[in-house]
Design an enzyme around this catalytic site. Structure first.
Site: not given
Ligand SMILES: [Zn+2]
Length: 306
Positions: A62, A66-67, A212, A270
């Site tokens: 997504h 942070d990804h 997430d 995470h």
């Molecule tokens: Zn997220």
């Protein structure tokens, strides 16, 4: 054949000195599949001695920073290293729109093609296939469209026992039929026990990545019986309201998914930076699903062939 996951980053939101944001790499017979690409991913690839040239496919769950903040840097480095092989990126369609202007500005002399594949965040979809592996994306439950990924080896055909070829005078056509599971009859017309003809193939191995996401039982049928499940566990029980509000999961919720999906093993990551001692997450998860482990950056989780 190798089937293992290296954890490159296991923190939520912020990079810290101990944990980078989310990124992992799946090694399938020395071909590397990058999953998410948080800031610092290319440094972690170097630290873990993963050959950049072996990465041809990148899966982005997504579009939260942070990804994905590591991606433009990694693409630029691929260019500086003289890459010529196509690079396939599987992500929400917005990523192409966001990245293209940066690529045009910073990386306008790339000698390789970037091939974008747009994910469907509404239902499971087969997104990649080669002779060894299938990858299916499936919806997760988050504040923005988000997909999990299931990596599954393909079922191989059985091997013919060498001695059986002369013993039963097997021709090519017989071997093809036997490998497909069709019955074989000897010269007298009696069926031959398959155990005398074939060695069964290894059981296909599988890995699911779920981050997430809030608590999302809808994914259970897709990941049923997975060998190794990575599930985010941002929070402990005491912050379950915050988990709900931010569409993240507690460790106990992750463990409930693992239990219901009959996973072989659960690995958690995470983590929120608010916890100095993460053992509470492992403890709460193990109350539901014993085979639970917290990941650290640099971990290699191997799935053995059976
Ligand atoms: Zn997220």
């Amino acid at each position: 054949m190798t089937f293992s996951v290296t954890i490159l980053g296991s923190n939520s939101a912020l990079p810290t000195t101990k944990r980078y944001p989310t990124a992992q790499v799946l090694n399938v017979s020395e071909r590397f599949f990058l999953i998410d690409c948080g800031e610092g991913t290319q440094l972690q690839l170097r630290s873990n001695k993963i050959k950049f040239s072996r990465i041809n496919n990148i899966f982005i769950s997504h579009l939260h920073g942070d990804h994905v903040f590591g991606l433009i840097g990694l693409i630029s480095t691929f260019g500086l290293l003289g890459r010529t092989n196509d690079l396939h990126i599987y992500a929400h369609s917005d990523l192409e729109k966001i990245l293209q202007p940066q690529i045009d500005y910073f990386c306008n002399d790339l000698r390789f093609e970037l091939v974008f594949h747009h994910l469907n965040p509404r239902e499971p979809e087969l997104i990649f296939e080669d002779k060894n592996l299938e990858v299916t994306s499936f919806p997760l439950k988050h504040r923005v469209p988000t997909c999990g990924f299931l990596f599954r080896e393909k079922q191989k055909q059985p091997n013919i026992i060498k001695e059986a070829i002369s013993e039963f005078n097997l021709g090519i056509a017989d071997i093809v039929k036997i490998k497909k599971g069709e019955p074989f009859y000897d010269g007298s017309g009696n069926p031959v026990d398959p155990d005398k003809l074939i060695i069964p193939p290894p059981v296909p191995r599988s890995y699911a990545f779920c981050s997430d996401t809030g608590y999302n039982p809808a994914m259970i049928p897709v990941i049923k019986d997975v060998n190794l499940l990575y599930h985010e566990s941002t929070f402990a029980d005491e912050h379950i309201d915050l988990a709900k509000k931010t569409t993240h999961s507690t460790a106990r919720q992750a463990a409930t998914i693992a239990k219901e999906a009959n996973a072989g093993k659960l690995i958690l990551g995470h983590f929120s930076s608010r916890y100095d001692d993460l053992s509470i997450l492992e403890k709460e998860a193990r109350e539901v699903f014993q085979e639970t482990y917290l990941v650290n950056d640099g971990d290699v989780w191997k799935i053995k062939s059976t």
